[in-house]
Scaffold this active site. Structure first.
Site, mmCIF file in Angstrom:
data_model
loop_
_atom_site.group_PDB
_atom_site.id
_atom_site.type_symbol
_atom_site.label_atom_id
_atom_site.label_comp_id
_atom_site.label_asym_id
_atom_site.label_seq_id
_atom_site.Cartn_x
_atom_site.Cartn_y
_atom_site.Cartn_z
ATOM 1 N N ARG A 35 0.754 -0.977 -0.038
ATOM 2 C CA ARG A 35 0.014 -0.069 -0.041
ATOM 3 C C ARG A 35 0.881 1.391 -0.046
ATOM 4 N NH1 ARG A 35 -5.177 -1.659 3.990
ATOM 5 N NH2 ARG A 35 -6.336 -2.429 2.282
ATOM 6 N N LYS A 197 -17.728 -19.044 1.651
ATOM 7 C CA LYS A 197 -19.009 -18.912 1.905
ATOM 8 C C LYS A 197 -19.738 -18.182 0.547
ATOM 9 C CE LYS A 197 -18.968 -16.383 5.634
ATOM 10 N NZ LYS A 197 -17.803 -16.006 6.435
ATOM 11 N N GLY A 353 -9.456 -9.543 -0.135
ATOM 12 C CA GLY A 353 -9.219 -10.556 1.030
ATOM 13 C C GLY A 353 -8.431 -11.613 0.937
ATOM 14 N N GLY A 376 -12.345 -5.144 1.579
ATOM 15 C CA GLY A 376 -13.634 -4.537 1.659
ATOM 16 C C GLY A 376 -14.309 -3.707 0.666
HETATM 17 N N1 ADP Z 1 -13.312 -26.554 -0.165
HETATM 18 C C1 ADP Z 1 -13.066 -25.824 0.985
HETATM 19 N N2 ADP Z 1 -13.480 -26.199 2.410
HETATM 20 C C2 ADP Z 1 -13.313 -25.039 3.280
HETATM 21 N N3 ADP Z 1 -12.557 -24.016 3.157
HETATM 22 C C3 ADP Z 1 -12.187 -23.568 1.875
HETATM 23 C C4 ADP Z 1 -12.569 -24.502 0.770
HETATM 24 N N4 ADP Z 1 -12.031 -23.766 -0.428
HETATM 25 C C5 ADP Z 1 -11.460 -22.588 0.004
HETATM 26 N N5 ADP Z 1 -11.862 -22.463 1.373
HETATM 27 C C6 ADP Z 1 -11.331 -21.562 2.280
HETATM 28 O O1 ADP Z 1 -12.013 -20.022 1.839
HETATM 29 C C7 ADP Z 1 -11.402 -19.029 2.668
HETATM 30 C C8 ADP Z 1 -11.318 -17.874 1.742
HETATM 31 O O2 ADP Z 1 -12.711 -17.275 1.482
HETATM 32 P P1 ADP Z 1 -13.185 -15.905 1.446
HETATM 33 O O3 ADP Z 1 -12.710 -15.075 2.796
HETATM 34 O O4 ADP Z 1 -14.719 -16.277 0.988
HETATM 35 O O5 ADP Z 1 -12.170 -15.411 -0.040
HETATM 36 P P2 ADP Z 1 -11.778 -14.169 -0.101
HETATM 37 O O6 ADP Z 1 -11.144 -13.563 1.001
HETATM 38 O O7 ADP Z 1 -10.899 -14.219 -1.271
HETATM 39 O O8 ADP Z 1 -13.016 -12.973 -0.588
HETATM 40 C C9 ADP Z 1 -9.912 -19.584 2.471
HETATM 41 O O9 ADP Z 1 -9.257 -19.268 3.971
HETATM 42 C C10 ADP Z 1 -9.959 -21.008 2.319
HETATM 43 O O10 ADP Z 1 -9.245 -21.868 3.030
HETATM 44 O O1 X15 Z 2 -7.551 -2.594 5.366
HETATM 45 C C1 X15 Z 2 -8.455 -2.163 5.147
HETATM 46 O O2 X15 Z 2 -9.534 -2.924 4.807
HETATM 47 P P1 X15 Z 2 -9.448 -4.451 4.026
HETATM 48 O O3 X15 Z 2 -8.694 -5.477 4.992
HETATM 49 O O4 X15 Z 2 -11.003 -4.796 3.823
HETATM 50 O O5 X15 Z 2 -8.664 -4.209 2.865
HETATM 51 C C2 X15 Z 2 -8.757 -1.038 4.920
HETATM 52 O O6 X15 Z 2 -7.663 0.073 5.685
HETATM 53 C C3 X15 Z 2 -10.058 -0.434 5.927
HETATM 54 O O7 X15 Z 2 -9.924 -0.568 7.306
HETATM 55 P P2 X15 Z 2 -11.370 -1.034 8.341
HETATM 56 O O8 X15 Z 2 -11.778 -2.257 7.756
HETATM 57 O O9 X15 Z 2 -10.698 -1.187 9.696
HETATM 58 O O10 X15 Z 2 -12.124 0.237 8.096
#
Ligand code: ADP
Ligand code: X15
Length: 395
Positions: A35, A197, A353, A376
């Site tokens: 960043r 999810k 994420g 986010g």
């Molecule tokens: N088949 C699976 N069973 C359980 N968990 C899974 C499976 N496939 C992926 N995951 C989990 O999903 C998580 C990511 O999910 P999510 O937060 O929705 O993705 P992102 O952060 O990319 O949006 C990872 O921690 C991964 O381990």
């Molecule tokens: O790291 C951030 O968000 P992200 O982890 O969703 O990328 C931003 O700096 C926003 O932080 P916040 O979710 O505490 O408002």
């Protein structure tokens, strides 16, 4: 849309909202400077114009003025990245901050203390935003990662700069990348959604169905769809209360001519552990006591073919439990396919994420077209929401 290039910053003080919410280790050292590196072009442009930069950011979610959340902790890394001296003031509003800003000469950089040491920041307090606004002549928003927050420094402050506000280069690039997928992307457009999810991705699916030609549903979320269609998923993760919705999404996709690709086979494990016993099985016939943890070889091949046909690719969410080495293959192979398609001219955007963590972990960062700096913020953009930080500049 006013951009940085519409302004000449000679003898001007730019008040720049950056997102320096970076991870720190136990010794309070920056462990991922992405960043900071991403904000550099904006800062350099302003310095080269003959202006000065006043940088403001939050770091973490402190309850008050906690030293572990001080932006002083990132000064060294910021100096290394920028290659210029960075002055730090342990305040962001009030006499001390105003004096530090007033004393700034063209070519100099000042970093303010963590905005969230004041609860008025997250409350979106107007008086606090006005105090901040006194520090600079032009307001530049380059904090994409925080653009989904209607906070004092990201949104409210813009009203005090009716004629002197613009996006920084990073925010502009983030907006352009999303537009390339959602509006102007060359067809066929492919979206790959994985992760754990369905519930966290539903709004995204509903928003993008009109814009895409292919949809890969992978990772843990695939099992809700498989079970809804009558498959046997063993112990795989599933959101039973979302099965009806999953069928509805499939129906909508069909009506909109979107081809949906769900894994046909999976790597199943007899425990949620890297050392578990594994076998490859039909995704509709996972034995009791076993759970799907990664895409199987036939699915990986099919996904590769879809990726290679696509000209615009959006990737959010891993295809398996990539944090465990034994179950990372689907995610790694998908990354390889996207890298290859990108090399052949496709535009690829990775965001949200864990997907970014996976891309960095497996070294795909420089092999895709764009990796978003927002978690986010990226997800909310894909959901079709107007981000307040962006709207405040456009108004
Ligand atoms: N088949 C699976 N069973 C359980 N968990 C899974 C499976 N496939 C992926 N995951 C989990 O999903 C998580 C990511 O999910 P999510 O937060 O929705 O993705 P992102 O952060 O990319 O949006 C990872 O921690 C991964 O381990
Ligand atoms: O790291 C951030 O968000 P992200 O982890 O969703 O990328 C931003 O700096 C926003 O932080 P916040 O979710 O505490 O408002």
């Amino acid at each position: 849309m006013k951009t940085l290039n519409d302004f000449n910053f000679e003898n001007k003080k730019a008040l720049i909202r950056v997102d320096f919410n970076v991870p720190l280790n136990d010794k309070l050292e920056v462990t991922d400077n992405t960043r900071i590196v991403s904000a550099k072009p904006t800062i350099i442009k302003i310095l080269e114009d003959g202006g000065s930069c006043i940088l403001m950011s939050h770091l973490g979610r402190p309850k008050g003025a906690e030293e572990a959340f001080s932006l002083r902790n990132i000064v060294n890394e910021l100096e290394n990245v920028l290659g210029v001296e960075v002055k730090f003031v342990d305040a962001c509003v009030g006499d001390k901050a105003e004096a530090a800003a007033a004393n700034l000469e063209p070519g100099q950089v000042l970093l303010l203390e963590n905005l969230r040491f004041h609860k008025e920041e997250t409350a979106g307090d107007k008086a606090f935003a006005e105090q901040l606004s006194k520090l600079g002549d032009v307001y530049v928003n380059d904090a994409f990662g925080t653009a989904h927050r209607a906070h004092a420094s990201t949104t409210i402050i813009a009203q005090f700069f009716p004629k002197a506000k613009c996006f920084g280069y990073l925010l502009e690039q983030e907006i352009e990348s999303i537009d390339k997928v959602m509006k102007t992307g060359e067809k066929p457009v492919l979206a790959i959604l994985g992760g754990a999810k369905v519930s966290s991705k539903i709004t995204i699916i509903e928003n993008i169905l009109d814009k895409i030609d292919h949809l890969i549903i992978g990772g843990g979320m695939a099992f809700t769809f498989v079970k809804a269609k009558g498959g046997k998923i063993g112990n795989s993760i599933c959101e039973d209360d979302k099965m009806e919705l999953a069928l509805e999404i499939l129906k909508q996709a069909e009506q909109k001519n979107v081809k949906v690709h769900i894994p046909v086979d999976v790597v199943a494990a007899d425990a949620f552990s890297n050392d578990a016993n594994t076998q490859v099985v039909d995704i509709n016939d996972i034995p009791d006591g076993w759970e799907g943890v990664d895409a199987g070889p036939e699915s990986r091949k099919q996904f590769h073919d879809v990726v290679m046909q696509s000209k615009t690719i959006l990737w959010n969410g891993p295809l398996g439990v990539f944090e465990m080495e034994s179950f990372a293959k689907g995610t790694i192979e998908l990354g390889n396919s996207i890298a290859e398609a990108t090399k052949n001219g496709a535009f690829s955007l990775v965001g949200g994420g864990d997907s970014v963590a996976a891309v960095k972990q497996f070294g795909f960062e420089d092999k895709v077209s764009y990796v978003s700096t927002g978690g986010g913020a990226m997800l909310e953009s894909l959901e079709g929401k107007k981000l307040p930080g962006i709207a405040a500049i456009l108004e």
